[in-house]
Design a protein around this motif. Structure first.
Motif, PDB file in Angstrom:
ATOM      1  N   VAL A   1     -21.930  23.986  -1.092  1.00 56.93           N
ATOM      2  CA  VAL A   1     -21.625  23.915  -2.519  1.00 56.93           C
ATOM      3  C   VAL A   1     -21.140  22.496  -2.819  1.00 56.93           C
ATOM      4  N   ASP A   2     -21.412  22.040  -4.031  1.00 59.30           N
ATOM      5  CA  ASP A   2     -20.971  20.717  -4.462  1.00 59.30           C
ATOM      6  C   ASP A   2     -19.450  20.606  -4.347  1.00 59.30           C
ATOM      7  N   VAL A   3     -19.001  19.571  -3.635  1.00 57.46           N
ATOM      8  CA  VAL A   3     -17.573  19.391  -3.379  1.00 57.46           C
ATOM      9  C   VAL A   3     -16.788  19.194  -4.681  1.00 57.46           C
ATOM     10  N   GLY A   4     -17.334  18.448  -5.629  1.00 58.69           N
ATOM     11  CA  GLY A   4     -16.658  18.219  -6.902  1.00 58.69           C
ATOM     12  C   GLY A   4     -16.385  19.517  -7.644  1.00 58.69           C
ATOM     13  N   LEU A   5     -17.363  20.404  -7.645  1.00 62.70           N
ATOM     14  CA  LEU A   5     -17.192  21.702  -8.300  1.00 62.70           C
ATOM     15  C   LEU A   5     -16.106  22.513  -7.603  1.00 62.70           C
ATOM     16  N   ILE A   6     -16.126  22.528  -6.279  1.00 63.80           N
ATOM     17  CA  ILE A   6     -15.131  23.294  -5.513  1.00 63.80           C
ATOM     18  C   ILE A   6     -13.729  22.740  -5.733  1.00 63.80           C
ATOM     19  N   GLU A   7     -13.595  21.418  -5.732  1.00 60.13           N
ATOM     20  CA  GLU A   7     -12.280  20.807  -5.950  1.00 60.13           C
ATOM     21  C   GLU A   7     -11.715  21.199  -7.316  1.00 60.13           C
ATOM     22  N   PHE A   8     -12.577  21.419  -8.298  1.00 58.99           N
ATOM     23  CA  PHE A   8     -12.148  21.884  -9.616  1.00 58.99           C
ATOM     24  C   PHE A   8     -11.815  23.381  -9.586  1.00 58.99           C
ATOM     25  N   LEU A   9     -12.623  24.166  -8.877  1.00 52.66           N
ATOM     26  CA  LEU A   9     -12.426  25.619  -8.857  1.00 52.66           C
ATOM     27  C   LEU A   9     -11.175  26.044  -8.091  1.00 52.66           C
ATOM     28  N   ILE A  10     -10.742  25.246  -7.136  1.00 51.44           N
ATOM     29  CA  ILE A  10      -9.549  25.624  -6.366  1.00 51.44           C
ATOM     30  C   ILE A  10      -8.325  25.760  -7.272  1.00 51.44           C
ATOM     31  N   PRO A  11      -7.999  24.760  -8.120  1.00 48.95           N
ATOM     32  CA  PRO A  11      -6.861  24.987  -9.022  1.00 48.95           C
ATOM     33  C   PRO A  11      -7.112  26.109 -10.035  1.00 48.95           C
ATOM     34  N   VAL A  12      -8.379  26.332 -10.387  1.00 50.65           N
ATOM     35  CA  VAL A  12      -8.700  27.452 -11.287  1.00 50.65           C
ATOM     36  C   VAL A  12      -8.285  28.773 -10.637  1.00 50.65           C
ATOM     37  N   THR A  13      -8.539  28.922  -9.326  1.00 53.95           N
ATOM     38  CA  THR A  13      -8.166  30.168  -8.633  1.00 53.95           C
ATOM     39  C   THR A  13      -6.657  30.362  -8.627  1.00 53.95           C
ATOM     40  N   ILE A  14      -5.915  29.268  -8.490  1.00 54.43           N
ATOM     41  CA  ILE A  14      -4.450  29.362  -8.478  1.00 54.43           C
ATOM     42  C   ILE A  14      -3.948  29.789  -9.856  1.00 54.43           C
ATOM     43  N   ILE A  15      -4.477  29.160 -10.896  1.00 59.14           N
ATOM     44  CA  ILE A  15      -4.066  29.489 -12.267  1.00 59.14           C
ATOM     45  C   ILE A  15      -4.437  30.935 -12.608  1.00 59.14           C
ATOM     46  N   LEU A  16      -5.635  31.357 -12.226  1.00 61.29           N
ATOM     47  CA  LEU A  16      -6.038  32.746 -12.497  1.00 61.29           C
ATOM     48  C   LEU A  16      -5.137  33.741 -11.784  1.00 61.29           C
ATOM     49  N   THR A  17      -4.739  33.428 -10.556  1.00 58.43           N
ATOM     50  CA  THR A  17      -3.830  34.321  -9.825  1.00 58.43           C
ATOM     51  C   THR A  17      -2.479  34.383 -10.524  1.00 58.43           C
ATOM     52  N   GLY A  18      -1.985  33.234 -11.001  1.00 54.60           N
ATOM     53  CA  GLY A  18      -0.739  33.218 -11.764  1.00 54.60           C
ATOM     54  C   GLY A  18      -0.848  34.014 -13.052  1.00 54.60           C
ATOM     55  N   LEU A  19      -1.968  33.870 -13.746  1.00 56.46           N
ATOM     56  CA  LEU A  19      -2.187  34.625 -14.989  1.00 56.46           C
ATOM     57  C   LEU A  19      -2.284  36.123 -14.711  1.00 56.46           C
ATOM     58  N   PHE A  20      -2.926  36.480 -13.608  1.00 59.27           N
ATOM     59  CA  PHE A  20      -3.004  37.884 -13.205  1.00 59.27           C
ATOM     60  C   PHE A  20      -1.590  38.439 -13.029  1.00 59.27           C
ATOM     61  N   ASN A  21      -0.712  37.638 -12.420  1.00 63.26           N
ATOM     62  CA  ASN A  21       0.679  38.070 -12.241  1.00 63.26           C
ATOM     63  C   ASN A  21       1.359  38.313 -13.583  1.00 63.26           C
TER      64      ASN A  21
ATOM     65  N   LYS B   1       3.721  49.306 -12.048  1.00 60.73           N
ATOM     66  CA  LYS B   1       4.554  49.477 -10.857  1.00 60.73           C
ATOM     67  C   LYS B   1       3.857  48.899  -9.620  1.00 60.73           C
ATOM     68  N   ASN B   2       2.549  49.005  -9.568  1.00 58.35           N
ATOM     69  CA  ASN B   2       1.799  48.527  -8.403  1.00 58.35           C
ATOM     70  C   ASN B   2       0.677  47.603  -8.849  1.00 58.35           C
ATOM     71  N   VAL B   3       0.437  46.598  -8.027  1.00 56.34           N
ATOM     72  CA  VAL B   3      -0.686  45.707  -8.281  1.00 56.34           C
ATOM     73  C   VAL B   3      -1.945  46.453  -7.868  1.00 56.34           C
ATOM     74  N   GLY B   4      -2.947  46.523  -8.754  1.00 56.99           N
ATOM     75  CA  GLY B   4      -4.200  47.204  -8.427  1.00 56.99           C
ATOM     76  C   GLY B   4      -4.894  46.528  -7.257  1.00 56.99           C
ATOM     77  N   MET B   5      -5.030  47.227  -6.143  1.00 56.11           N
ATOM     78  CA  MET B   5      -5.556  46.602  -4.925  1.00 56.11           C
ATOM     79  C   MET B   5      -7.049  46.297  -5.009  1.00 56.11           C
ATOM     80  N   TYR B   6      -7.819  47.103  -5.723  1.00 53.60           N
ATOM     81  CA  TYR B   6      -9.265  46.879  -5.762  1.00 53.60           C
ATOM     82  C   TYR B   6      -9.588  45.533  -6.404  1.00 53.60           C
ATOM     83  N   LEU B   7      -9.076  45.298  -7.588  1.00 56.79           N
ATOM     84  CA  LEU B   7      -9.312  44.038  -8.283  1.00 56.79           C
ATOM     85  C   LEU B   7      -8.700  42.872  -7.517  1.00 56.79           C
ATOM     86  N   HIS B   8      -7.491  43.084  -7.021  1.00 55.79           N
ATOM     87  CA  HIS B   8      -6.806  42.043  -6.263  1.00 55.79           C
ATOM     88  C   HIS B   8      -7.599  41.666  -5.002  1.00 55.79           C
ATOM     89  N   THR B   9      -8.164  42.662  -4.330  1.00 53.55           N
ATOM     90  CA  THR B   9      -8.947  42.423  -3.114  1.00 53.55           C
ATOM     91  C   THR B   9     -10.212  41.634  -3.428  1.00 53.55           C
TER      92      THR B   9
END
Length: 194
Positions: free
Chosen positions: A67-87, A96-104
């Motif tokens: 995969v294009d390295v430039g695209l991946i370098e951009f997507l990595i912080p996107v994954t962090i932000i999305l995980t924070g937003l999910f929280n 009460k519980n984090v849905g494991m299916y979506l989280h997985t």
């Protein structure tokens, strides 16, 4: 065996490198909604992340997919932000519980992205190696050990703040997630594709 230990050390250093703190940020965001009572669930998520991460490395090392390295370098912080937003969504739904299916699924997908971020360097390291499986297993082992250490540290911090200082769990998750998102925004801006 010495080669296996070299790659374990490389996996440990890859995750625990404070100069490339994106991995630590992602794991922190992943662990924030959990407590010591649900430690198994977050360790399973970390293992899924490791497997996906190393799958990307294997696909690249064996010249199956890159995969294009430039695209991946951009997507990595996107994954962090999305995980924070999910929280944050999790907190405001008062679940009460984090849905494991979506989280997985999200963790596996994000693991693939993070793995491709390191794949070019790893591929270069393995260019002269005839056996690519042993280095991959060693690297995966190092990644897993370091991820478990980070997750246990985050769970320990969460315990101190929530149980000893008596900060409400929802407040802890929200504040910690917002802090991670704020730390990640400059990474996102710096890697934004031109």
């Amino acid at each position: 065996m010495q080669e296996f230990w070299f790659y374990i050390k490389l996996g440990l250093e890859h995750v625990l490198d404070f100069g490339a703190y994106d991995h630590i940020l992602f794991l922190s965001a992943l662990a924030i909604p959990f407590t010591f009572k649900s430690w198994r669930r977050v360790i399973v998520l970390a293992t899924i992340f490791t497997i996906a991460h190393c799958t990307s490395l294997a696909l690249s090392a064996f010249d199956v997919f890159t995969v294009d390295v430039g695209l991946i370098e951009f997507l990595i912080p996107v994954t962090i932000i999305l995980t924070g937003l999910f929280n944050l969504i999790y907190v405001y739904k008062d679940a009460k519980n984090v849905g494991m299916y979506l989280h997985t699924l999200a963790t596996a997908f994000f693991g693939l992205i993070h793995g491709f971020g390191f794949s070019n360097y790893f591929k270069m390291l393995m260019a002269e190696e005839e056996d690519k499986v042993t280095p991959l297993l060693g690297f995966a082992t190092g990644i897993e050990f370091s991820q478990v250490a980070i997750i246990l540290a985050i769970l320990g911090i969460a315990f101190l703040i929530q149980d000893l200082i008596k900060v409400k769990r929802t407040h802890f998750i929200a504040i910690a997630s917002i802090l991670i998102i704020c730390i990640t925004i400059p990474l996102l801006i710096a890697t934004f594709p031109n």
